[in-house]
Design an enzyme around this catalytic site. Structure first.
Site, PDB file in Angstrom:
ATOM      1  N   ASP A 228     -13.016  -6.790   9.687  1.00  0.00           N
ATOM      2  CA  ASP A 228     -12.995  -7.317  11.052  1.00  0.00           C
ATOM      3  C   ASP A 228     -14.391  -7.787  11.425  1.00  0.00           C
ATOM      4  OD1 ASP A 228     -13.850  -4.501  11.261  1.00  0.00           O
ATOM      5  OD2 ASP A 228     -13.868  -4.872  13.419  1.00  0.00           O
TER       6      ASP A 228
ATOM      7  N   GLU B 103     -13.790  -1.837  12.720  1.00  0.00           N
ATOM      8  CA  GLU B 103     -15.102  -1.213  12.886  1.00  0.00           C
ATOM      9  C   GLU B 103     -15.859  -1.777  14.073  1.00  0.00           C
ATOM     10  OE1 GLU B 103     -19.340  -0.494  12.575  1.00  0.00           O
ATOM     11  OE2 GLU B 103     -18.373  -2.443  12.403  1.00  0.00           O
TER      12      GLU B 103
END
Length: 451
Positions: free
Chosen positions: A92, A156
């Protein structure tokens, strides 16, 4: 780089690495599904799962984590009786911010002036490619000498803790003798560095209310309490005159006794405008790695365009507080909330809501794994000795893993050196760093297997 079969193999794989990173960067995998389609993140996760399968990984799975995102897991068996190493990265990415400010489209990997530009190129899709390069180089030079687990996180950057909670619920999944977190970076390009500490963090949403509704500033301004002004005043109380963070009851005087960060080098890395002062006291290293730091991430208020002459009835802000090792993030959150309530002026009504938290982390740099990494980096970076530094950012999973597996060694390396400009516009990765760190990781696995 000195002649070495592993290094030669990695060098030959760099064109493939660029092509794969181009494909991976193209996924707009921001784990905020109000802004970006979930299918973009799912596409990136599936790309990684396919890459692991093509490298012979077993038990490849998309793990549905409690925050509604997916992490990718795979296991590559090594020789019988070998040690187990877990390799971590995340797919991500941060939103690109102002896309118009990018020199080239943020989700296109573009080579310019010897660097590869694109959102996530360094943080941390480049980390995924780094792991793949290291493993491919080993397979071409005698095989992978350890059991390898790979976990690639899907949220994250959002700090929503999905993988942390999943790991706590399935503690056997990520067990390993050593964990290599590929989400840090060298102190500067060309200087091999392991990150020894990470600051923890907390995110708090602040709401201030003073009136039942907005009022005409000409008719009521001057006596009616302005919620936006109240919010500005309480936010200002979080910093001293020199910019030092001042949260009541929170120690802000610790010092960093390791690698130092010269003021001028920091100014250049941070691209501070001429004549603008750095904030805070102590050394730059103290401020970045040993002391708390508060940042106002956003304020909900009327934009200048279209603003009306009104006294604001309500205002809202998102506040981030980074805390150094030795400070409990939960306790820091309580102190921050108490400070906000105590410093809200004029009896305004204030509410605070914690929306994210992660503990600080400190590694044991005297462990055998660090010796193996130091020897590996000496080959990948000839003439350079491995350094240890802190990192002002947070990787909440590190502390979770340290708590779950207290005997496991944890190393932090990665591609996010200062020139990478992670989280900012025009993020980039140095292909030289990608190559050298891939060699470092491959040689580390060889050294660690033999230790």
């Amino acid at each position: 780089m000195s002649s070495n079969p592993v290094a030669e193999t990695v060098a030959s794989l760099m064109p493939r690495a660029k092509a794969e990173l181009t494909e991976l960067v193209a996924f707009k995998s921001v784990a905020d599904f109000d802004q970006y389609a979930r299918s973009e993140s799912e596409g990136a996760a599936n790309w990684i799962a396919d890459a692991l399968r093509s490298e012979g990984f077993e038990d490849v799975a998309l793990l549905d984590t409690p925050d509604g995102t997916q992490s990718v897991y795979g296991f590559l068996p090594g020789p019988e009786g070998a040690k187990t190493v877990l390799l971590y990265a995340h797919y991500d990415v941060q939103p690109p911010l102002d896309e118009a400010a990018w020199a080239t489209p943020p989700f296109d990997l573009v080579e310019r002036d010897g660097r590869w530009y694109g959102r996530g190129s360094a943080d941390c899709k480049g980390g995924v490619i780094m792991h793949l390069l290291a493993l491919r180089a080993l397979k071409a030079n005698g095989g992978v000498p350890v059991h390898v687990k790979v976990i690639v996180e899907g949220s994250e950057e959002q700090g929503t803790g999905g993988l942390e909670r999943y790991a706590e619920e399935h503690p056997e999944l990520l067990t390993a003798d050593t964990i290599v977190i590929g989400d840090a970076g060298n102190f500067r390009a060309g200087l091999p560095t392991v990150t020894a500490t990470l600051r923890g963090m907390t995110l708090v949403r602040v709401q201030v209310d003073t009136l039942e509704g907005n009022l005409h500033s000409g008719q009521f301004g001057g006596a009616a309490p302005d919620a936006l002004a109240a919010l500005i005043r309480l936010l200002d109380s979080l910093r001293d005159r020199d910019g030092s963070t001042t949260v009541d009851g929170l120690d802000a005087a610790s010092v960093w006794d390791g690698l130092q960060y010269e003021d001028q080098a920091f100014r250049e890395d941070a691209k501070v405008l001429d004549g603008v002062e750095l904030i805070g006291s102590g050394t730059v290293a103290d401020r970045l790695w040993a002391r708390p730091s508060v940042t106002v991430l956003g304020i909900d208020c009327p934009p200048v365009v279209g603003a009306t002459p009104s006294v604001q009835a309500g205002a809202r802000a998102l506040v981030s507080l980074r805390v150094p090792p030795g400070v409990d993030a939960g306790e820091a959150t309580k102190l921050l909330q108490a400070h906000i309530e105590a410093h809200t002026p004029w009896g305004a009504r204030v509410t605070t809501e914690q929306i994210g938290q992660g503990q600080a982390f400190r590694a044991d740099t005297s462990s055998p794994a660090y010796a193996s990494m130091a020897a590996a980096m000496a080959v990948a970076y000839p003439g350079q000795e491995m350094q240890s530094s802190g990192m002002g950012g947070s990787i909440p999973l590190c502390n979770t893993l340290a708590s779950l597996y207290p005997e496991t060694e944890i190393l932090l390396i990665g591609l996010s050196e200062p020139e990478a400009q992670i989280h900012a516009v025009n993020e980039s990765v140095s292909p030289d760093e990608l190559e050298r760190l891939s060699v470092s990781e491959a040689l580390f696995l060889q050294n660690y297997a033999a230790s």
